[in-house]
Every structure is written in C-alpha cells, then in structure tokens.
Design an enzyme around this catalytic site. Structure first.
Site, short mmCIF file in Angstrom:
data_model
loop_
_atom_site.label_atom_id
_atom_site.label_comp_id
_atom_site.label_asym_id
_atom_site.label_seq_id
_atom_site.Cartn_x
_atom_site.Cartn_y
_atom_site.Cartn_z
N CYS A 161 0.89 -1.18 -0.05
CA CYS A 161 0.01 0.08 0.00
C CYS A 161 0.90 1.29 -0.12
O CYS A 161 1.13 1.83 1.11
CB CYS A 161 -0.69 0.12 1.29
SG CYS A 161 -2.01 1.32 1.31
N CYS A 164 -0.34 4.34 1.77
CA CYS A 164 -0.29 4.12 3.31
C CYS A 164 1.25 4.64 3.46
O CYS A 164 1.37 5.29 4.59
CB CYS A 164 -0.66 3.03 3.60
SG CYS A 164 -2.04 1.78 3.15
N ASP A 165 1.93 4.24 2.79
CA ASP A 165 3.50 3.83 3.25
C ASP A 165 4.42 4.65 2.41
O ASP A 165 5.62 5.10 2.77
CB ASP A 165 3.97 2.54 3.23
CG ASP A 165 3.30 1.61 4.38
OD1 ASP A 165 2.94 2.16 5.20
OD2 ASP A 165 3.28 0.47 3.79
#
Ligand code: NAP
Length: 353
Positions: A161, A164-165
């Site tokens: 992801c 997200c990261d």
C-alpha cells in the site's frame, strides 16, 4: 444452534464499523473475526490517513480500538472463522466448526478449492448459528509474488500500500511491481517523496489506463524496467537489495522499498456459489462499482428513482461492505464508511421484514 438478528463476517474496518452501528441500534450483532482478527491493518505500522488521529495510529492499535468500541455497545465478538454458510433463504445458516483432520490454514492461504471442499464437509453437521440478516465484510488480500524474502520483509520495506506508506520513503530507492492502475497510482504517490522510483513490469506495455500510464511515462524521475520480474528480496531486518530478471538476465539493485501492486483478491470463496460475484471475485451489491452493480443501480433509479438497500447483495437480507465489494478505493476509511451503510441498510431491512 444459536440465533442472532445479524451476523457480521469479518473484522476489518468494515466489519467493526458495521458492528458498532448495529450494536448501537440494539441488534446485538455477532461478529466472526476470522482466523486473524482485525484484517489487513494488522499488518500495517503507522496509519496516517485515518481521520481523527493527528499523529497517526499504529494499525493493530486502531483495529483493537474499533473492536473494543463495537463490544462496548454490545456486539458479541467471536474469534472464530466462518467455515460454511447457507444463504439460500432466511434465516441464514452459519457454520464455524472445523471437522477433524481439516486444516484451518486453508483460509490464510486463500486456497479456493480447499475452502469450498471444507465448506461442503461442515454442512453435514448442524449449523452453529442462524441469523435473520448477514453482513459480509471479509475483505481482500493483496496478491503476492511468492518469491524468497517477500513474506519475511513485509512491513520492513515490502509493502502492498503505497498510499499508506509512501511518506516513509522520502529520498529512498523504491521499486513498484506491476503495470496496472494500482502500480501507476503507487508509483505516482511515491514520486512525490523520492526521485528514485523504478517500475518493474513483466511485459513491454502497461495495462493501466492511458492517462495513468502517461503520467508515469512522462515523469523523468520515474524509470521503468520492461520485460522484468522480481525474483528475490534481500535484507536482514529491512529491505537492502533485490534480484530482478531483466530481459532474461539476473541483476541486483540496491533497494529500500518494494511495493507490490499486482492486484487484490477479494475473500469471497465461501459465497461464490450462493451470491452474485463478478469475474474478479468481488461480491456484487445493488450499487457496487462493477458493471453488474451499476446496471442494477441504474435500473432501480429508472424504476423507482431510488436505490433501496444499496449495500444488499443478490440475496435479500445479505449485505456486503468493504474490500470484498470495493474494486476501486480499498481504503480503511472507505471500508469503514461502507460498513456503516451496510449496518444501516440491514437495520432498515430487518425493520421492514
Ligand atoms: P490489475 O489491473 O489486475 O493489474 C495487475 C498488474 O500486475 C498487471 O500489470 C499485471 O501484469 C501485473 N501482474 C499480475 N500478476 C503478476 C505476477 N505474478 N508477476 C508480475 N506482474 C504481475 O490490478 P490493479 O492495478 O490492482 O487494478 C485493479 C482494478 O482496479 C482495475 O480495474 C483498475 O483499473 C482499478 N483501479 C483503478 C484506479 C483508478 O482509476 N484510480 C486505481 C487503482 C485500481 P500484466 O499487465 O502483464 O497482466
């Protein structure tokens, strides 16, 4: 056999939000968490894009809070895996038993044939529960390559992801695997933080939409390795380098991050002979973003000017929410939102029946 107004299958943000709303509506829902309670966020570290947390929150802590919040209002949370369902008519039947000699790991491995075999076997016994309504919130799993180092380094440089990261990879060397829209999106998200992004793709053209391809290909900071396959991820406690087959030649690259974007697989094996499921395995609801979902929504709008119970599946009384439905957004917050709508739909449906 126990009876319930509402059984919720799955314990990610969709399942727990559905449980919270249903519990506050006095439905005393029963939630089956599955083999690993909490869903995909249990594998994430810092979640910075779930609203309400100024400094972000650790994924497992966030999921534990959602669980406790639902339980506080009376949701009965069972750390059990649903092994079989009969959704042919209400009340719906739910099995949670594992017959002797069967392997609970089949659910973790996503072994469709084994899950269906197990599901047939369990139905020879009495169901564990029966429910007037069901919400399916079983989520999706990222497809993995199955190469050495991949599992060991998940959360330590291997990610599924980028949304997200990406922010953790400022000025780092990162590689994105895949050639679809997700890979393009991940690549562009990463390129905001580092100019050392390389896409590794197995063919000589992307499958992604033209506009997304163009954004990637016209960005001078992004490199592409065509005809390439990631073979190994190497590192002790974090990703350090990768081995890639480039045009038939094995090459090594220094790397800080590897983002897998080769697609998701919705967890729908238990339902695929009982509900309408699209070609990719997503459960179709009356308003889901699939051809079938949008067509049904249009039909309902033409007929009534309103889509009633948008989160209802092809079976009346069975609802679905989160990544098992969502071909597009796949975010914790969108899953939570869908969990809420499924619970509200289920509540109204129960009232009207
Ligand atoms: P996808 O379209 O199925 O693309 C998967 C990519 O991974 C393909 O390029 C495929 O290569 C590659 N791949 C698959 N298995 C592989 C393997 N074993 N080794 C190496 N490469 C492999 O999946 P997605 O990108 O997640 O998109 C899913 C759906 O969501 C699509 O309909 C997409 O349009 C949509 N989506 C839309 C947006 C948006 O509009 N913003 C964003 C994300 C996703 P090949 O091309 O060679 O098959």
């Amino acid at each position: 056999m126990q009876e319930s107004n509402l059984v919720i299958i799955g314990s990610g943000p969709a399942g727990y939000t559905a449980a919270l709303y249903a519990a506050r509506a006095q439905l005393a829902p029963v939630v089956f968490t599955g083999i690993e309670s909490g869903g995909q966020l249990m594998y994430t570290t810092l979640v910075e894009n779930f609203p309400g947390f100024v400094q972000g929150e650790q994924g497992p802590k966030l999921m534990m809070a959602m669980r406790q919040q639902a339980a506080r209002f009376g949701a009965q949370i069972k750390d059990q895996t649903v092994t079989g369902v009969d959704l042919s008519q209400a009340p719906f039947k739910i099995w949670t038993n594992f017959p002797e000699g069967t392997n609970p790991e089949v659910f973790k491995q996503g072994d469709s044939a084994a899950i269906q075999q197990l599901s047939k076997q369990v139905k020879q016994q009495q169901p564990s529960y029966q429910a007037k309504a069901v919400i399916i919130a079983t989520g999706a799993v990222s497809i993995m390559l199955g190469i050495p180092g991949e599992q060991e380094l998940i959360g330590k440089g291997v990610s599924t992801c980028a949304v997200c990261d990406a922010a953790f990879y400022r000025d780092k060397k990162v590689f994105v695997i895949g050639g679809g829209d997700s890979a393009m999106e991940d690549t562009l998200a990463l390129s905001k933080f580092t100019d050392q992004v390389t896409v590794i793709h197995r063919r000589d053209q992307f499958r992604a939409s033209k506009i997304m391809q163009d954004r990637v290909l016209n960005n001078n900071n992004i490199k592409v390795l065509w005809h390439s396959n990631l073979k190994e991820v190497i590192g002790q406690d974090k990703v350090e380098k990768i081995k890639v087959d480039v045009n038939g030649e094995l090459q090594e690259f220094a790397a800080d991050g590897v983002f897998l974007a080769i697609g998701h697989r919705p967890v729908s094996d238990l339902f695929n002979d009982q509900l309408q499921i699209d070609q990719k395995g997503y459960v179709v609801t009356r308003q889901s973003l699939t051809v079938a979902g949008v067509t049904q929504a249009q039909q309902a709008l033409d007929d009534q000017g309103l889509v009633t119970f948008p989160s209802m599946t092809s079976q009346s009384g069975v609802f679905a929410a989160g990544d098992v439905v969502d071909v597009r957004y796949k975010q914790a917050v969108t899953a939570a939102g869908q969990g809420c709508t499924a619970a509200l739909d289920a509540e109204r449906w129960l009232e009207s029946h």
